[in-house]
Design a protein around this motif. Sequence first.
Motif, PDB file in Angstrom:
ATOM      1  N   ALA A 251       8.520   3.409  11.760  1.00 30.43           N
ATOM      2  CA  ALA A 251       7.550   3.855  12.472  1.00 30.43           C
ATOM      3  C   ALA A 251       6.425   2.800  12.665  1.00 30.43           C
ATOM      4  CB  ALA A 251       6.973   5.081  11.851  1.00 30.43           C
ATOM      5  N   TYR A 252       6.153   2.437  11.268  1.00 35.85           N
ATOM      6  CA  TYR A 252       4.964   1.219  11.254  1.00 35.85           C
ATOM      7  C   TYR A 252       5.146   0.217  12.097  1.00 35.85           C
ATOM      8  CZ  TYR A 252       2.209  -2.525   9.519  1.00 35.85           C
ATOM      9  OH  TYR A 252       1.758  -3.726   9.241  1.00 35.85           O
ATOM     10  N   GLN A 253       6.369  -0.462  12.214  1.00 35.86           N
ATOM     11  CA  GLN A 253       6.669  -1.606  12.888  1.00 35.86           C
ATOM     12  C   GLN A 253       6.578  -1.316  14.231  1.00 35.86           C
ATOM     13  OE1 GLN A 253       7.782  -4.581  12.073  1.00 35.86           O
ATOM     14  NE2 GLN A 253       8.274  -4.298   9.892  1.00 35.86           N
ATOM     15  N   GLN A 254       7.136   0.105  14.776  1.00 29.93           N
ATOM     16  CA  GLN A 254       6.662   0.602  16.239  1.00 29.93           C
ATOM     17  C   GLN A 254       5.225   0.404  16.542  1.00 29.93           C
ATOM     18  OE1 GLN A 254       8.946   4.061  16.573  1.00 29.93           O
ATOM     19  NE2 GLN A 254      10.995   3.128  16.591  1.00 29.93           N
ATOM     20  N   GLN A 255       4.523   1.145  15.560  1.00 32.52           N
ATOM     21  CA  GLN A 255       3.228   1.129  15.935  1.00 32.52           C
ATOM     22  C   GLN A 255       2.483  -0.095  16.105  1.00 32.52           C
ATOM     23  OE1 GLN A 255       0.742   4.351  13.769  1.00 32.52           O
ATOM     24  NE2 GLN A 255      -0.479   2.475  13.149  1.00 32.52           N
ATOM     25  N   THR A 256       2.811  -1.225  15.164  1.00 32.35           N
ATOM     26  CA  THR A 256       2.008  -2.467  15.178  1.00 32.35           C
ATOM     27  C   THR A 256       2.842  -3.441  16.366  1.00 32.35           C
ATOM     28  OG1 THR A 256       3.330  -3.119  13.291  1.00 32.35           O
ATOM     29  CG2 THR A 256       1.120  -2.103  12.887  1.00 32.35           C
ATOM     30  N   GLY A 257       3.890  -2.900  16.862  1.00 28.93           N
ATOM     31  CA  GLY A 257       4.575  -3.850  17.915  1.00 28.93           C
ATOM     32  C   GLY A 257       5.513  -4.863  17.249  1.00 28.93           C
TER      33      GLY A 257
ATOM     34  N   LEU B 178       0.839  -1.225  -0.007  1.00 28.39           N
ATOM     35  CA  LEU B 178       0.040   0.020   0.108  1.00 28.39           C
ATOM     36  C   LEU B 178       0.853   1.247  -0.060  1.00 28.39           C
ATOM     37  CD1 LEU B 178      -2.847  -0.871   2.516  1.00 28.39           C
ATOM     38  CD2 LEU B 178      -3.080  -0.523   0.126  1.00 28.39           C
ATOM     39  N   PHE B 179       1.783   1.187   0.614  1.00 24.81           N
ATOM     40  CA  PHE B 179       2.740   2.483   0.987  1.00 24.81           C
ATOM     41  C   PHE B 179       3.467   2.545  -0.405  1.00 24.81           C
ATOM     42  CE2 PHE B 179       6.892   4.092   2.141  1.00 24.81           C
ATOM     43  CZ  PHE B 179       6.638   5.408   2.518  1.00 24.81           C
ATOM     44  N   GLU B 180       3.969   1.532  -1.062  1.00 28.58           N
ATOM     45  CA  GLU B 180       4.417   1.934  -2.245  1.00 28.58           C
ATOM     46  C   GLU B 180       3.564   2.335  -3.407  1.00 28.58           C
ATOM     47  OE1 GLU B 180       7.051  -1.497  -2.975  1.00 28.58           O
ATOM     48  OE2 GLU B 180       8.649  -0.876  -1.393  1.00 28.58           O
TER      49      GLU B 180
ATOM     50  N   ARG C 254      12.334   5.389   7.231  1.00 32.83           N
ATOM     51  CA  ARG C 254      11.597   5.865   8.263  1.00 32.83           C
ATOM     52  C   ARG C 254      10.149   5.288   8.796  1.00 32.83           C
ATOM     53  NH1 ARG C 254      10.967  12.261   7.948  1.00 32.83           N
ATOM     54  NH2 ARG C 254       8.897  12.081   8.611  1.00 32.83           N
ATOM     55  N   VAL C 255       9.316   5.447   7.514  1.00 33.65           N
ATOM     56  CA  VAL C 255       8.132   5.174   7.592  1.00 33.65           C
ATOM     57  C   VAL C 255       7.913   3.684   8.027  1.00 33.65           C
ATOM     58  CG1 VAL C 255       5.797   4.901   6.239  1.00 33.65           C
ATOM     59  CG2 VAL C 255       7.465   6.770   6.008  1.00 33.65           C
ATOM     60  N   MET C 256       8.797   2.785   7.432  1.00 37.31           N
ATOM     61  CA  MET C 256       8.548   1.551   7.703  1.00 37.31           C
ATOM     62  C   MET C 256       8.949   0.989   9.281  1.00 37.31           C
ATOM     63  SD  MET C 256       7.257   0.074   5.131  1.00 37.31           S
ATOM     64  CE  MET C 256       7.265  -1.728   5.574  1.00 37.31           C
TER      65      MET C 256
ATOM     66  N   CYS D  37      -0.207   9.970   7.660  1.00 34.01           N
ATOM     67  CA  CYS D  37      -1.111   9.738   6.742  1.00 34.01           C
ATOM     68  C   CYS D  37      -1.455   8.282   6.584  1.00 34.01           C
ATOM     69  CB  CYS D  37      -1.186  10.658   5.401  1.00 34.01           C
ATOM     70  SG  CYS D  37      -2.535   9.857   4.257  1.00 34.01           S
ATOM     71  N   PHE D  38      -0.364   7.634   6.615  1.00 31.97           N
ATOM     72  CA  PHE D  38      -0.313   6.173   6.221  1.00 31.97           C
ATOM     73  C   PHE D  38      -0.507   5.533   7.377  1.00 31.97           C
ATOM     74  CE2 PHE D  38       1.752   7.114   2.299  1.00 31.97           C
ATOM     75  CZ  PHE D  38       1.153   6.338   1.357  1.00 31.97           C
ATOM     76  N   LEU D  39       0.269   5.960   8.695  1.00 31.68           N
ATOM     77  CA  LEU D  39       0.013   5.142   9.741  1.00 31.68           C
ATOM     78  C   LEU D  39      -1.449   5.659  10.432  1.00 31.68           C
ATOM     79  CD1 LEU D  39       3.541   6.165  11.782  1.00 31.68           C
ATOM     80  CD2 LEU D  39       2.741   4.330  10.319  1.00 31.68           C
TER      81      LEU D  39
END
Lengths: 193, 139
Positions: B34-40, A24-26, B30-32, A53-55
């Motif tokens: 942050a995503y990992q942190q958010q989802t544990g 989705l991100f890409e 950076r986004v990946m 936005c994505f998070l």
Amino acid sequence: MSGDQETRLLRRAAEGETEAFRVLFEAHRDAIFRLAYRLTGALDVAEDLAQECFLGAVRHPGRFDFRRGTLRQYLCGTVRNLVRQRWQASGREVPLDDDPEADPEQLSIVLPGSEGGTVAKAVQDAIAGLPELQREAVVLFEFEEMSLETIAAMSGCDTGTVKSRLHRARARLRRILAPLWNQAKARPKGSLR
Amino acid sequence: MNPLNDDQLNELLRQAKAEPPEVSPAFDARVMRAYQQQTGGQSVSWWRRWWGPVAWAGSLRWRNVLAGIALVLSGALADHTLLASRAVPAPRDSGSEVLERVVYKDCPAPSQGPGLTFNELQPVREIRPRVVRSMDDDQ
């Protein structure tokens, strides 16, 4: 990718499936980042907003309903809301729509040829100088190529209002960007770069 | 200064569009992160492992149908098991005739001897009505 597929991917990403999130991100990263940049005019702020936005979409997957629009439209709407929240949080007074007191010709744009000056930068500066709702209309219509109906649905107004904002935005841009065009005409090859 | 016409403005917008801004090289990582942190940091949820084999079923609707069928089957199985354990064994047919008694409201209850068993409390198999005209008829 169909809306149903995107819904499933979003739910899987929300459950912690990294690969689903990556897909989705890409698929939407560039468009979302571009939109955030066009609306804010700052690269670092645009990155922050795109990330949020994505998070946010993964945090609340149930808010996306593919029957009401595509995931791209949903994410664009989220970026738009985040930009507004940021403006409000910073306490900046921004004219939402046409400000009769504002003189667009007072806005300075960096012309190509000077340091860091490109056509894209000059146009971006001109867009950044527009009132917020006009900027939103011109970015969504001219750059993201959304229909008037989609923009109207996203902005919560009717298509006539969007048309009117677009008309006023273009009128301003024609005045702000006139020096850029004249500079290009003065060049021997007529190049704008 | 004269404003631009529509064609001139469109040309400038077209050029600006052709030079889109680019994200910084570290943005994806950076986004990946942050995503990992958010989802544990979990890769696949536990129930997805269970439901993986039926992923072919595709949509959520199909999975719900399958879950409904499984629920009905398990309910039927449980019900069958419970009914079997609750079943009352058929009365043993001793071959002797079960005596019926007529109990009158005003009469004292017959004394029940120590030999009373539950066999005497079985439901009647055949009703044979008899008209009692006097107390002598019942003797």
